[in-house]
Design a protein around this motif. Structure first.
Motif, PDB file in Angstrom:
ATOM      1  N   SER A  35      35.249  48.028  40.389  1.00 10.07           N
ATOM      2  CA  SER A  35      36.386  48.857  40.803  1.00 10.07           C
ATOM      3  C   SER A  35      37.724  48.244  40.389  1.00 10.07           C
ATOM      4  O   SER A  35      38.765  48.866  40.577  1.00 10.07           O
ATOM      5  CB  SER A  35      36.355  49.067  42.325  1.00 10.07           C
ATOM      6  N   GLY A  36      37.693  47.006  39.831  1.00  9.24           N
ATOM      7  CA  GLY A  36      38.926  46.364  39.392  1.00  9.24           C
ATOM      8  C   GLY A  36      39.485  45.353  40.372  1.00  9.24           C
ATOM      9  O   GLY A  36      40.510  44.729  40.098  1.00  9.24           O
ATOM     10  N   LYS A  37      38.838  45.172  41.516  1.00  6.58           N
ATOM     11  CA  LYS A  37      39.310  44.205  42.517  1.00  6.58           C
ATOM     12  C   LYS A  37      39.056  42.786  42.015  1.00  6.58           C
ATOM     13  O   LYS A  37      37.947  42.440  41.611  1.00  6.58           O
ATOM     14  CB  LYS A  37      38.572  44.424  43.836  1.00  6.58           C
ATOM     15  N   LEU A  38      40.109  41.950  42.040  1.00  6.92           N
ATOM     16  CA  LEU A  38      39.987  40.567  41.596  1.00  6.92           C
ATOM     17  C   LEU A  38      39.114  39.783  42.570  1.00  6.92           C
ATOM     18  O   LEU A  38      39.390  39.730  43.762  1.00  6.92           O
ATOM     19  CB  LEU A  38      41.369  39.914  41.489  1.00  6.92           C
ATOM     20  N   ILE A  39      38.044  39.183  42.050  1.00  9.22           N
ATOM     21  CA  ILE A  39      37.123  38.392  42.861  1.00  9.22           C
ATOM     22  C   ILE A  39      37.487  36.918  42.787  1.00  9.22           C
ATOM     23  O   ILE A  39      37.474  36.198  43.783  1.00  9.22           O
ATOM     24  CB  ILE A  39      35.660  38.591  42.381  1.00  9.22           C
ATOM     25  N   ASP A  40      37.826  36.443  41.577  1.00  8.63           N
ATOM     26  CA  ASP A  40      38.145  35.030  41.385  1.00  8.63           C
ATOM     27  C   ASP A  40      38.927  34.881  40.091  1.00  8.63           C
ATOM     28  O   ASP A  40      38.784  35.673  39.164  1.00  8.63           O
ATOM     29  CB  ASP A  40      36.848  34.209  41.307  1.00  8.63           C
ATOM     30  N   SER A  41      39.768  33.856  40.031  1.00 15.63           N
ATOM     31  CA  SER A  41      40.506  33.533  38.825  1.00 15.63           C
ATOM     32  C   SER A  41      40.669  32.021  38.779  1.00 15.63           C
ATOM     33  O   SER A  41      41.004  31.410  39.787  1.00 15.63           O
ATOM     34  CB  SER A  41      41.872  34.223  38.830  1.00 15.63           C
TER      35      SER A  41
END
Length: 85
Positions: free
Chosen positions: A30-36
């Motif tokens: 869905s485009g939600k940032l999980i990790d960076s």
């Protein structure tokens, strides 16, 4: 190169060369940032997805190169098949 794909959660990215700085972002479908993460002076990155099973998008920026790869996380059936009595 991302391996293994599909994964049970842990996976590696081989950049093919050592880069001074690499940025890896993981989003769900869905485009939600999980990790960076920003990683310095590494060719092989060892990462993990803790979220639920499904499809994730892994974006990698290393030097002047960028890649976007679809990663599938699935359940480890060996763990769920074992049911103690």
């Amino acid at each position: 190169l991302i391996y293994p794909n599909p994964t049970y959660g842990d996976f590696s990215i081989d950049l093919g060369a050592i880069y001074e700085s690499s940025v890896v972002s993981i989003t769900d479908i869905s485009g939600k940032l999980i990790d960076s993460k920003t990683i310095s002076l590494s060719q092989v990155l060892n990462l993990s997805i803790k979220g639920p099973d499904g499809i994730y998008i892994v974006s990698i920026q290393a030097g002047d190169k960028k890649a976007v790869i679809r990663l599938v996380k699935e359940q480890n059936n060996l763990l769920t098949m074992y049911k103690p009595h």
